[in-house]
Write an enzyme that holds these catalytic residues in place. Structure first.
Site, PDB file in Angstrom:
ATOM      1  N   GLU A   1      -5.443  -8.518   0.558  1.00  0.00           N
ATOM      2  CA  GLU A   1      -6.193  -8.134   1.763  1.00  0.00           C
ATOM      3  C   GLU A   1      -7.642  -7.874   1.391  1.00  0.00           C
ATOM      4  O   GLU A   1      -7.925  -7.308   0.333  1.00  0.00           O
ATOM      5  CB  GLU A   1      -5.635  -6.859   2.426  1.00  0.00           C
ATOM      6  CG  GLU A   1      -4.344  -7.049   3.174  1.00  0.00           C
ATOM      7  CD  GLU A   1      -3.836  -5.769   3.842  1.00  0.00           C
ATOM      8  OE1 GLU A   1      -4.658  -4.942   4.281  1.00  0.00           O
ATOM      9  OE2 GLU A   1      -2.609  -5.612   3.909  1.00  0.00           O
TER      10      GLU A   1
ATOM     11  N   GLU B   1       0.806  -1.233   0.000  1.00  0.00           N
ATOM     12  CA  GLU B   1       0.000   0.000   0.000  1.00  0.00           C
ATOM     13  C   GLU B   1       0.834   1.276   0.000  1.00  0.00           C
ATOM     14  O   GLU B   1       0.642   2.161   0.839  1.00  0.00           O
ATOM     15  CB  GLU B   1      -0.972   0.003   1.177  1.00  0.00           C
ATOM     16  CG  GLU B   1      -2.020  -1.081   1.061  1.00  0.00           C
ATOM     17  CD  GLU B   1      -3.224  -0.887   1.989  1.00  0.00           C
ATOM     18  OE1 GLU B   1      -3.192   0.010   2.836  1.00  0.00           O
ATOM     19  OE2 GLU B   1      -4.198  -1.652   1.842  1.00  0.00           O
TER      20      GLU B   1
END
Ligand code: BGP
Length: 468
Positions: free
Chosen positions: A369, A165
């Site tokens: 995720e 991320e």
């Protein structure tokens, strides 16, 4: 598209689950580990710190055994850079190296494929003190760290993720606790850091292919489809801006090695374009990912900018749009419900996101995720009836199957999280795991592991390879 017949999940689909080192391991200063930026950041009042978390460092054998009982085919975890190089570079720490050797061996012994994130928010503090990602030397430190990991673990690890991320560190670094920029031109500094991370990622991908010709490596941003708040053309334009700045800036660079034009125009407008040295763009263009990993929790909805400070709002949380003045502002989506933390729940948006990424890049996808943070309750009999989590995950898995039927190549699903751990900024009472860890925000109790209802549900789903 309404399909009459759905495609099955591929035979060797990676039904997995995820964690990250600093959120699950604890042992923050054990066995030679150096401090990371997370260890040195102020703790959000009312929440626990990251010193002990779920103490996976000491419980890894028991945890892997539970992962095997859960039926996991893959386990996505991150390596703490500061266990390998306590100061980011220089002397290697043999005890840190040994921990991941043991963990990987344990996973292999249970037939669980290790999927390794190289860097998940926890930059060595020693590097931060020298300017962190603003300092170009961090690119080389990262490249050396990556090469070291490939040499150390490449005989057993086939799947590598570069940086978790990166886009959330840039856009929501305040909430995550990773942001540190200079005062005079903070935005330029931020996007200089971004450029350095993109370059570091490119070097990692090249090194991986050179050192480990049979391994596969890819980026791991958080990607979500962006909706316009209405069909007003100005709102549609705002959504396109947001998507370029939040999503495509990162994937266009990882896959094509070029700056997305809309994101670049945004940076030019703000006098925030990074300094690019000679040779940088050649490295970016020559580095190729084998797949795209991405995290997905929610979609985002945006409206046309009002052109003033009112464009910026909200908490700055990873899943809640902050807004960019003159570019777009966050809006809520009346068609979606929210979880306990204000994150919108949008399974259909997941299918949209999968389709959009695949249509753009045509690379195999793995979801690294996806999950539901909630305040779980332990019943009098010790059970945890987390039907809300089952419903969330099942709804998202259904959409993967629809996306597969749409022709999207998806090879794995690793929900967050394998086991309860500490949230980035909302403590350990915000739980995500299939496995409960008996501790509270400030009382470490006995850390006993127990299986939630979702554990049995996921186990059955994996056994049927996702078929109903
Ligand atoms: C992602 C991060 C994870 C994880 C997850 C849930 O942004 O990659 O590290 O924590 O979000 O978010 P949170 O912990 O804030 O609930």
């Amino acid at each position: 598209m309404q399909h009459k017949k759905l495609k099955d999940f591929p035979k060797n689909f990676f039904w997995g689950a995820s964690t990250s080192a600093y959120q699950v391991e604890g042992a923050w200063d054990k066995d030679g580990k150096g401090p990371s930026v997370i260890d040195m950041a102020p703790v959000v009042p009312g929440t626990t710190d990251f010193k002990v978390t779920s103490d996976h460092y000491h419980h890894y054998k028991e945890d892997v055994k539970l992962f095997a009982e859960l039926g996991l085919k893959a386990y996505r975890f991150s390596i703490a850079w500061t266990r390998i190089f306590p100061h980011g570079t220089g002397e290697i720490n043999p005890l840190g190296v040994a921990f991941y050797n043991n963990l990987i061996n344990e996973l292999k012994a249970h037939n669980i494929e290790p999927i390794v994130t190289i860097y998940h928010f926890d930059l060595p503090y020693a590097l931060q003190q020298k300017g962190g990602w603003s300092n170009r030397d961090t690119v080389d430190a990262f490249a050396f760290y990556c090469e070291t990991l490939f040499e150390l673990y490449g005989d057993r690890v086939k799947y590598w993720l570069t940086i978790n991320e990166q886009n959330m560190m840039i856009l929501h670094g305040d909430a995550i606790g990773t942001k540190s920029v200079t005062a005079e031109n903070p935005e330029k500094d931020l996007y200089q850091q971004n450029h350095h991370m993109l370059l570091a990622q490119a070097k990692a991908m090249k090194a991986c292919h050179e050192i480990l010709p049979h391994a596969k490596i890819g980026p791991a941003p958080n990607i979500s489809a962006i909706y316009p708040a209405s069909s007003k053309p100005e709102d549609v334009l705002a959504a396109s801006n947001c998507s370029a700045i939040r999503n495509w800036l990162y994937l266009d660079m990882a896959v094509y090695g070029r700056y997305n034009n809309i994101a670049w125009a945004f940076l030019e407008e703000r006098n925030a374009t990074p300094d690019i040295q000679e040779g940088d763009m050649e490295i970016m263009a020559s580095a190729k990912p084998d797949f795209i990993a991405f995290n997905y929790y929610s979609t985002q909805t945006v409206a046309a900018s009002s052109g003033d400070a009112s464009d910026r709002g909200s908490t700055g949380d990873q899943q809640i749009v902050v807004g960019e003045i003159g570019v777009y502002k966050g809006a809520s989506n009346p068609n979606l419900s929210k979880n306990d933390f204000g994150w919108e729940i949008d399974p259909v948006g997941f299918r949209n996101t999968l389709r959009e990424i695949y249509e753009r890049y045509a690379l195999p996808l793995i979801v690294t995720e996806n999950g539901l943070g909630a305040f779980d309750k332990v019943e009098a009999d010790g059970s945890i009836q987390d039907d809300y989590r089952i419903n969330y995950l099942q709804a998202h898995i259904d959409q993967i199957q629809l996306a597969l039927t749409d022709g999207v190549d998806v090879f794995g699903f690793c929900p967050w999280s394998a086991i309860d751990l500490v949230s980035t900024h909302q403590g350990c009472s915000k739980r995500y795991g299939f496995i409960h860890v008996n501790r509270d925000e400030f009382d470490l109790k006995d850390m006993k592991r127990s299986k939630k209802k979702s554990f049995f549900w996921y186990n059955a789903l994996i056994a049927k390879n996702g078929a109903k």
